[in-house]
Design an enzyme around this catalytic site. Structure first.
Site, PDB file in Angstrom:
ATOM      1  N   LYS A   1      35.687  39.014  39.711  1.00 28.76           N
ATOM      2  CA  LYS A   1      35.056  38.431  38.536  1.00 28.76           C
ATOM      3  C   LYS A   1      35.128  36.904  38.594  1.00 28.76           C
ATOM      4  CE  LYS A   1      34.856  39.428  33.633  1.00 28.76           C
ATOM      5  NZ  LYS A   1      35.461  40.197  32.548  1.00 28.76           N
TER       6      LYS A   1
ATOM      7  N   ARG B   1      40.473  46.362  38.349  1.00 29.50           N
ATOM      8  CA  ARG B   1      39.203  46.967  37.958  1.00 29.50           C
ATOM      9  C   ARG B   1      38.881  48.012  39.024  1.00 29.50           C
ATOM     10  NH1 ARG B   1      38.871  41.484  37.597  1.00 29.50           N
ATOM     11  NH2 ARG B   1      38.583  40.669  35.497  1.00 29.50           N
TER      12      ARG B   1
END
Length: 167
Positions: free
Chosen positions: A82, A57
């Site tokens: 995450k 990401r």
């Protein structure tokens, strides 16, 4: 017909799967960013390239500390991402070579490191998310992936979707 008090599902952006040619064009265009003798072009070339080849990401790539990038072992340590998890990401030898080149350029460009982060802004400070997005949109327009003023289109995050599809 759903009841009137039902909540409609959240609208999600449709993932865009980049072609190899589009990624090559994006990275080549990053290397043309002005000024010619600056670190900026190499930062964005390596940042977007790493996201594409490692499936990170963009926030994970921006949050990499220098110590998280083990170029001797060819491993990234992605911390507290995450769901609060951490993971190790192995790198290909070609990726290690590009990141090593960037690290040497970065360290030669900066008199003294001002930031513990691997990817840094021109004066050595932290790369800001909004600046990274602005540069990405600029590059995307230059290679024809989005039109001027277009609010939707391929995103940085779609680079990691491409990685997932090809893996």
């Amino acid at each position: 017909m759903p009841p009137q008090d039902a909540v409609s599902p959240a609208r999600r952006a449709k993932p865009y799967i980049y072609t190899d040619a589009e990624i090559t064009a994006l990275l080549a265009t990053a290397l043309s960013l002005p000024p010619a003798d600056a670190l900026r072009r190499w930062t964005y070339h390596c940042l977007f390239g790493l996201i594409a080849v490692a499936g990170l990401r963009h926030s994970e790539a921006l949050d990499l500390f220098r110590d998280d990038v083990d170029l001797d072992q060819g491993i990234l340590t992605i911390r507290e991402t995450k769901f609060g998890k951490s993971r190790l990401v192995p790198l290909q030898a070609t990726t290690v070579a590009v990141l090593s080149d960037y690290a040497a350029r970065r360290d030669a460009h900066l008199v003294a490191p001002r930031s513990p982060y691997f990817f840094v802004a021109e004066q050595g400070g932290t790369l800001l998310h909004q600046h990274v997005h602005r540069v990405f949109w600029q590059l995307s327009r230059q290679i024809g992936l989005r039109q001027r003023g277009q609010r939707n289109g391929p995103r940085i995050h779609d680079l990691c979707h491409r990685f997932a599809v090809h893996a």
